[in-house]
Motif scaffolding. Sequence first.
Motif, PDB file in Angstrom:
ATOM      1  N   PRO A 156       0.829  -1.203   0.000  1.00 21.13           N
ATOM      2  CA  PRO A 156       0.000   0.000   0.000  1.00 21.13           C
ATOM      3  C   PRO A 156       0.863   1.252   0.000  1.00 21.13           C
ATOM      4  O   PRO A 156       1.979   1.260   0.535  1.00 21.13           O
ATOM      5  CB  PRO A 156      -0.798  -0.114   1.302  1.00 21.13           C
ATOM      6  CG  PRO A 156      -0.791  -1.564   1.642  1.00 21.13           C
ATOM      7  CD  PRO A 156       0.536  -2.071   1.167  1.00 21.13           C
ATOM      8  N   LEU A 157       0.335   2.322  -0.564  1.00 20.72           N
ATOM      9  CA  LEU A 157       1.102   3.562  -0.710  1.00 20.72           C
ATOM     10  C   LEU A 157       1.675   4.037   0.618  1.00 20.72           C
ATOM     11  O   LEU A 157       2.828   4.476   0.676  1.00 20.72           O
ATOM     12  CB  LEU A 157       0.211   4.639  -1.328  1.00 20.72           C
ATOM     13  CG  LEU A 157       0.867   6.005  -1.544  1.00 20.72           C
ATOM     14  CD1 LEU A 157       0.407   6.636  -2.843  1.00 20.72           C
ATOM     15  CD2 LEU A 157       0.576   6.963  -0.386  1.00 20.72           C
TER      16      LEU A 157
ATOM     17  N   ALA B 252      -0.820   0.086 -16.112  1.00 17.66           N
ATOM     18  CA  ALA B 252      -0.853   0.625 -14.754  1.00 17.66           C
ATOM     19  C   ALA B 252      -0.779   2.141 -14.747  1.00 17.66           C
ATOM     20  O   ALA B 252      -1.315   2.795 -13.848  1.00 17.66           O
ATOM     21  CB  ALA B 252       0.304   0.053 -13.932  1.00 17.66           C
ATOM     22  N   GLY B 253      -0.111   2.719 -15.752  1.00 15.81           N
ATOM     23  CA  GLY B 253      -0.012   4.171 -15.849  1.00 15.81           C
ATOM     24  C   GLY B 253      -1.318   4.821 -16.265  1.00 15.81           C
ATOM     25  O   GLY B 253      -1.477   6.041 -16.107  1.00 15.81           O
ATOM     26  N   LYS B 254      -2.250   4.049 -16.792  1.00 14.60           N
ATOM     27  CA  LYS B 254      -3.552   4.576 -17.198  1.00 14.60           C
ATOM     28  C   LYS B 254      -4.626   4.251 -16.162  1.00 14.60           C
ATOM     29  O   LYS B 254      -5.474   5.086 -15.859  1.00 14.60           O
ATOM     30  CB  LYS B 254      -3.951   3.985 -18.559  1.00 14.60           C
ATOM     31  CG  LYS B 254      -2.966   4.308 -19.674  1.00 14.60           C
ATOM     32  CD  LYS B 254      -3.323   3.618 -20.963  1.00 14.60           C
ATOM     33  CE  LYS B 254      -4.549   4.218 -21.609  1.00 14.60           C
ATOM     34  NZ  LYS B 254      -4.826   3.628 -22.932  1.00 14.60           N
ATOM     35  N   ASP B 255      -4.583   3.022 -15.637  1.00  9.50           N
ATOM     36  CA  ASP B 255      -5.637   2.571 -14.729  1.00  9.50           C
ATOM     37  C   ASP B 255      -5.263   2.731 -13.260  1.00  9.50           C
ATOM     38  O   ASP B 255      -6.139   2.913 -12.413  1.00  9.50           O
ATOM     39  CB  ASP B 255      -5.942   1.087 -14.968  1.00  9.50           C
ATOM     40  CG  ASP B 255      -6.618   0.841 -16.299  1.00  9.50           C
ATOM     41  OD1 ASP B 255      -6.954   1.819 -16.992  1.00  9.50           O
ATOM     42  OD2 ASP B 255      -6.801  -0.344 -16.671  1.00  9.50           O
ATOM     43  N   GLY B 256      -3.977   2.618 -12.955  1.00  8.36           N
ATOM     44  CA  GLY B 256      -3.543   2.575 -11.557  1.00  8.36           C
ATOM     45  C   GLY B 256      -3.793   1.196 -10.979  1.00  8.36           C
ATOM     46  O   GLY B 256      -4.927   0.716 -10.988  1.00  8.36           O
TER      47      GLY B 256
ATOM     48  N   ALA C 239       2.330   5.393 -10.858  1.00  5.53           N
ATOM     49  CA  ALA C 239       2.590   6.819 -11.008  1.00  5.53           C
ATOM     50  C   ALA C 239       3.771   7.073 -11.945  1.00  5.53           C
ATOM     51  O   ALA C 239       3.748   8.017 -12.760  1.00  5.53           O
ATOM     52  CB  ALA C 239       2.871   7.440  -9.636  1.00  5.53           C
ATOM     53  N   SER C 240       4.806   6.231 -11.867  1.00  8.18           N
ATOM     54  CA  SER C 240       5.966   6.429 -12.748  1.00  8.18           C
ATOM     55  C   SER C 240       5.602   6.189 -14.199  1.00  8.18           C
ATOM     56  O   SER C 240       6.077   6.905 -15.093  1.00  8.18           O
ATOM     57  CB  SER C 240       7.109   5.504 -12.319  1.00  8.18           C
ATOM     58  OG  SER C 240       6.847   4.147 -12.625  1.00  8.18           O
ATOM     59  N   LYS C 241       4.745   5.216 -14.462  1.00  5.39           N
ATOM     60  CA  LYS C 241       4.366   4.942 -15.849  1.00  5.39           C
ATOM     61  C   LYS C 241       3.402   6.002 -16.388  1.00  5.39           C
ATOM     62  O   LYS C 241       3.392   6.293 -17.586  1.00  5.39           O
ATOM     63  CB  LYS C 241       3.764   3.540 -15.958  1.00  5.39           C
ATOM     64  CG  LYS C 241       4.787   2.427 -15.738  1.00  5.39           C
ATOM     65  CD  LYS C 241       5.951   2.531 -16.716  1.00  5.39           C
ATOM     66  CE  LYS C 241       6.927   1.377 -16.589  1.00  5.39           C
ATOM     67  NZ  LYS C 241       8.023   1.442 -17.583  1.00  5.39           N
ATOM     68  N   ALA C 242       2.604   6.596 -15.505  1.00  3.77           N
ATOM     69  CA  ALA C 242       1.791   7.742 -15.930  1.00  3.77           C
ATOM     70  C   ALA C 242       2.698   8.900 -16.332  1.00  3.77           C
ATOM     71  O   ALA C 242       2.420   9.637 -17.287  1.00  3.77           O
ATOM     72  CB  ALA C 242       0.848   8.164 -14.802  1.00  3.77           C
ATOM     73  N   ALA C 243       3.796   9.066 -15.609  1.00  3.03           N
ATOM     74  CA  ALA C 243       4.763  10.111 -15.951  1.00  3.03           C
ATOM     75  C   ALA C 243       5.390   9.850 -17.310  1.00  3.03           C
ATOM     76  O   ALA C 243       5.621  10.786 -18.093  1.00  3.03           O
ATOM     77  CB  ALA C 243       5.844  10.199 -14.872  1.00  3.03           C
TER      78      ALA C 243
END
Length: 233
Positions: free
Chosen positions: A83-84, A129-133, A142-146
Amino acid sequence: MEDDVEETRARVAVVTGGASGLGQACAARLAQDGINAISFDVSAGADVVVDVVDPDAVARAVAAVGPVDIVVNSAGIVGPNKPLWEVSDGEWRETFAVNVTGTFNLCRAVVPAMRDRGWGRIVNFASMAGKDGNPKLSAYSASKAAVIGLTKSLGKELATTGVLVNAIAPAVIRTPMNERTAPAVLSGLTSQIPMGRLGRPEEVAELVAWLASDRCSFSTGAVYDISGGRATY
Protein backbone atom coordinates in the motif's frame (compact mmCIF):
# COMPACT_ATOMS: atom_id res chain seq x y z
CA MET A 1 30.64 10.60 -50.05
CA GLU A 2 29.52 11.14 -46.43
CA ASP A 3 25.90 11.41 -47.58
CA ASP A 4 26.22 8.07 -49.40
CA VAL A 5 27.61 6.44 -46.26
CA GLU A 6 24.73 7.86 -44.21
CA GLU A 7 22.17 6.52 -46.68
CA THR A 8 23.63 3.00 -46.79
CA ARG A 9 24.56 2.39 -43.16
CA ALA A 10 22.32 0.16 -41.08
CA ARG A 11 20.11 2.01 -38.68
CA VAL A 12 21.23 1.85 -35.08
CA ALA A 13 18.81 1.20 -32.22
CA VAL A 14 19.56 1.54 -28.54
CA VAL A 15 17.38 -0.70 -26.39
CA THR A 16 17.56 -0.06 -22.67
CA GLY A 17 16.95 -3.04 -20.44
CA GLY A 18 17.99 -4.96 -23.54
CA ALA A 19 19.83 -7.81 -21.83
CA SER A 20 16.67 -9.67 -20.83
CA GLY A 21 12.88 -9.76 -20.96
CA LEU A 22 11.01 -7.33 -23.16
CA GLY A 23 14.11 -5.37 -24.08
CA GLN A 24 15.89 -8.48 -25.30
CA ALA A 25 12.84 -9.51 -27.35
CA CYS A 26 12.67 -6.05 -28.92
CA ALA A 27 16.37 -6.04 -29.79
CA ALA A 28 16.04 -9.44 -31.45
CA ARG A 29 13.00 -8.35 -33.45
CA LEU A 30 14.66 -5.13 -34.63
CA ALA A 31 17.68 -7.14 -35.75
CA GLN A 32 15.36 -9.11 -38.05
CA ASP A 33 14.72 -5.84 -39.90
CA GLY A 34 18.43 -5.30 -40.45
CA ILE A 35 18.78 -2.83 -37.59
CA ASN A 36 21.92 -2.82 -35.47
CA ALA A 37 20.25 -3.21 -32.07
CA ILE A 38 22.53 -2.36 -29.15
CA SER A 39 21.46 -3.26 -25.63
CA PHE A 40 22.05 -0.82 -22.77
CA ASP A 41 21.68 -2.48 -19.37
CA VAL A 42 23.20 -2.66 -15.90
CA SER A 43 23.68 -6.38 -16.51
CA ALA A 44 27.10 -7.65 -17.56
CA GLY A 45 25.40 -9.40 -20.49
CA ALA A 46 24.56 -6.13 -22.23
CA ASP A 47 26.34 -4.76 -25.29
CA VAL A 48 26.94 -1.57 -23.29
CA VAL A 49 26.88 -1.76 -19.50
CA VAL A 50 25.36 1.50 -18.29
CA ASP A 51 22.97 2.66 -15.59
CA VAL A 52 20.27 4.75 -17.26
CA VAL A 53 19.79 6.65 -14.00
CA ASP A 54 23.24 8.25 -14.43
CA PRO A 55 22.93 11.08 -16.99
CA ASP A 56 26.68 11.42 -17.54
CA ALA A 57 27.08 7.69 -18.12
CA VAL A 58 24.17 7.71 -20.57
CA ALA A 59 25.66 10.65 -22.51
CA ARG A 60 29.04 8.89 -22.72
CA ALA A 61 27.45 5.63 -23.86
CA VAL A 62 25.44 7.37 -26.60
CA ALA A 63 28.54 9.23 -27.80
CA ALA A 64 30.50 5.97 -27.95
CA VAL A 65 27.81 4.22 -29.99
CA GLY A 66 27.68 6.97 -32.62
CA PRO A 67 24.55 8.06 -34.53
CA VAL A 68 21.45 6.60 -32.88
CA ASP A 69 18.35 6.36 -35.06
CA ILE A 70 15.99 4.45 -32.78
CA VAL A 71 15.56 4.32 -29.02
CA VAL A 72 13.48 1.79 -27.14
CA ASN A 73 13.22 2.78 -23.49
CA SER A 74 12.31 -0.54 -21.89
CA ALA A 75 14.47 -0.46 -18.76
CA GLY A 76 12.21 -0.51 -15.75
CA ILE A 77 11.48 -1.91 -12.32
CA VAL A 78 8.20 -2.86 -10.66
CA GLY A 79 9.12 -1.23 -7.38
CA PRO A 80 7.39 -1.95 -4.08
CA ASN A 81 4.36 -4.24 -3.87
CA LYS A 82 2.59 -2.65 -0.90
CA PRO A 83 0.00 0.00 0.00
CA LEU A 84 1.10 3.56 -0.71
CA TRP A 85 1.35 4.49 2.99
CA GLU A 86 3.91 1.73 3.51
CA VAL A 87 6.18 2.79 0.61
CA SER A 88 9.51 4.18 1.80
CA ASP A 89 11.16 7.31 0.45
CA GLY A 90 13.93 5.19 -1.04
CA GLU A 91 11.53 2.82 -2.81
CA TRP A 92 9.59 5.73 -4.31
CA ARG A 93 12.75 7.49 -5.49
CA GLU A 94 14.27 4.35 -6.98
CA THR A 95 11.14 3.51 -8.98
CA PHE A 96 10.96 7.00 -10.48
CA ALA A 97 14.72 7.13 -11.04
CA VAL A 98 14.73 4.05 -13.26
CA ASN A 99 11.33 4.30 -14.94
CA VAL A 100 11.11 8.06 -15.51
CA THR A 101 14.52 9.66 -15.12
CA GLY A 102 16.16 6.86 -17.09
CA THR A 103 13.76 7.49 -19.98
CA PHE A 104 14.37 11.24 -19.75
CA ASN A 105 18.14 10.80 -19.71
CA LEU A 106 18.27 8.77 -22.90
CA CYS A 107 15.74 10.91 -24.76
CA ARG A 108 17.70 14.05 -23.91
CA ALA A 109 20.94 12.44 -25.05
CA VAL A 110 19.72 11.36 -28.50
CA VAL A 111 17.14 13.92 -29.60
CA PRO A 112 19.46 16.76 -30.76
CA ALA A 113 21.29 14.54 -33.28
CA MET A 114 18.03 12.92 -34.43
CA ARG A 115 16.62 16.39 -35.11
CA ASP A 116 19.73 17.35 -37.06
CA ARG A 117 19.41 14.26 -39.27
CA GLY A 118 15.65 14.70 -39.69
CA TRP A 119 14.70 11.16 -38.71
CA GLY A 120 14.29 9.23 -35.51
CA ARG A 121 12.00 6.90 -33.63
CA ILE A 122 11.59 6.77 -29.86
CA VAL A 123 9.42 4.12 -28.23
CA ASN A 124 8.85 4.47 -24.50
CA PHE A 125 7.53 1.69 -22.32
CA ALA A 126 4.59 2.84 -20.24
CA SER A 127 2.06 0.37 -18.84
CA MET A 128 -1.64 -0.20 -18.38
CA ALA A 129 -0.85 0.62 -14.75
CA GLY A 130 -0.01 4.17 -15.85
CA LYS A 131 -3.55 4.58 -17.20
CA ASP A 132 -5.64 2.57 -14.73
CA GLY A 133 -3.54 2.57 -11.56
CA ASN A 134 -2.89 -0.77 -9.91
CA PRO A 135 -3.48 -1.27 -6.19
CA LYS A 136 -0.31 -1.92 -4.18
CA LEU A 137 1.73 -0.67 -7.12
CA SER A 138 1.34 3.07 -6.58
CA ALA A 139 4.98 3.97 -7.28
CA TYR A 140 5.04 1.91 -10.46
CA SER A 141 1.65 3.20 -11.65
CA ALA A 142 2.59 6.82 -11.01
CA SER A 143 5.97 6.43 -12.75
CA LYS A 144 4.37 4.94 -15.85
CA ALA A 145 1.79 7.74 -15.93
CA ALA A 146 4.76 10.11 -15.95
CA VAL A 147 6.23 8.26 -18.95
CA ILE A 148 2.94 8.78 -20.79
CA GLY A 149 3.03 12.51 -20.06
CA LEU A 150 6.67 12.76 -21.15
CA THR A 151 5.89 10.92 -24.39
CA LYS A 152 2.95 13.16 -25.26
CA SER A 153 4.93 16.33 -24.59
CA LEU A 154 8.05 15.26 -26.49
CA GLY A 155 5.99 13.96 -29.38
CA LYS A 156 4.40 17.37 -29.81
CA GLU A 157 7.74 19.17 -29.50
CA LEU A 158 9.24 17.07 -32.29
CA ALA A 159 6.16 16.63 -34.48
CA THR A 160 7.55 18.48 -37.52
CA THR A 161 11.15 17.24 -37.28
CA GLY A 162 10.87 13.68 -38.60
CA VAL A 163 11.42 12.32 -35.09
CA LEU A 164 8.40 10.40 -33.82
CA VAL A 165 7.86 9.59 -30.15
CA ASN A 166 5.29 7.05 -29.04
CA ALA A 167 4.62 4.86 -26.02
CA ILE A 168 3.24 1.41 -25.54
CA ALA A 169 1.11 0.37 -22.59
CA PRO A 170 1.34 -3.38 -22.04
CA ALA A 171 -0.77 -5.34 -19.62
CA VAL A 172 1.10 -8.06 -17.73
CA ILE A 173 3.73 -9.75 -19.90
CA ARG A 174 5.54 -12.98 -19.06
CA THR A 175 9.00 -11.59 -18.24
CA PRO A 176 11.65 -12.12 -15.56
CA MET A 177 10.64 -8.78 -14.00
CA ASN A 178 7.08 -9.98 -13.43
CA GLU A 179 8.29 -13.27 -12.00
CA ARG A 180 9.34 -11.18 -8.98
CA THR A 181 5.88 -9.65 -8.58
CA ALA A 182 3.96 -10.98 -5.59
CA PRO A 183 1.88 -13.99 -6.77
CA ALA A 184 -1.38 -12.58 -5.42
CA VAL A 185 -0.76 -9.26 -7.18
CA LEU A 186 0.14 -11.01 -10.45
CA SER A 187 -2.92 -13.23 -10.29
CA GLY A 188 -5.15 -10.24 -9.71
CA LEU A 189 -3.69 -8.36 -12.67
CA THR A 190 -4.00 -11.37 -14.96
CA SER A 191 -7.65 -11.78 -13.99
CA GLN A 192 -8.34 -8.33 -15.48
CA ILE A 193 -7.23 -9.43 -18.96
CA PRO A 194 -10.24 -10.61 -21.01
CA MET A 195 -8.03 -12.98 -23.05
CA GLY A 196 -7.26 -14.74 -19.76
CA ARG A 197 -3.51 -14.99 -20.19
CA LEU A 198 -0.27 -13.06 -19.90
CA GLY A 199 1.17 -11.41 -22.97
CA ARG A 200 4.29 -12.75 -24.67
CA PRO A 201 7.45 -10.67 -25.19
CA GLU A 202 7.46 -11.34 -28.93
CA GLU A 203 3.96 -9.89 -29.23
CA VAL A 204 5.15 -6.64 -27.68
CA ALA A 205 8.29 -6.65 -29.83
CA GLU A 206 6.21 -6.79 -33.00
CA LEU A 207 4.40 -3.58 -32.06
CA VAL A 208 7.70 -1.92 -31.17
CA ALA A 209 9.18 -2.92 -34.54
CA TRP A 210 6.38 -1.11 -36.35
CA LEU A 211 6.67 2.01 -34.20
CA ALA A 212 10.43 2.05 -34.86
CA SER A 213 10.05 1.87 -38.64
CA ASP A 214 9.20 4.02 -41.66
CA ARG A 215 5.86 2.19 -41.73
CA CYS A 216 4.86 4.33 -38.77
CA SER A 217 4.68 7.80 -40.30
CA PHE A 218 1.60 9.65 -38.99
CA SER A 219 1.63 8.92 -35.29
CA THR A 220 3.48 10.72 -32.52
CA GLY A 221 2.77 11.41 -28.88
CA ALA A 222 0.43 8.41 -28.85
CA VAL A 223 -0.01 5.51 -26.46
CA TYR A 224 -0.58 2.06 -27.95
CA ASP A 225 -2.26 -0.53 -25.74
CA ILE A 226 -1.21 -4.14 -25.94
CA SER A 227 -3.37 -5.57 -23.22
CA GLY A 228 -5.34 -8.63 -24.28
CA GLY A 229 -8.51 -6.56 -24.16
CA ARG A 230 -7.94 -4.95 -20.75
CA ALA A 231 -7.70 -1.40 -22.11
CA THR A 232 -10.84 0.66 -21.65
CA TYR A 233 -9.68 3.96 -23.20
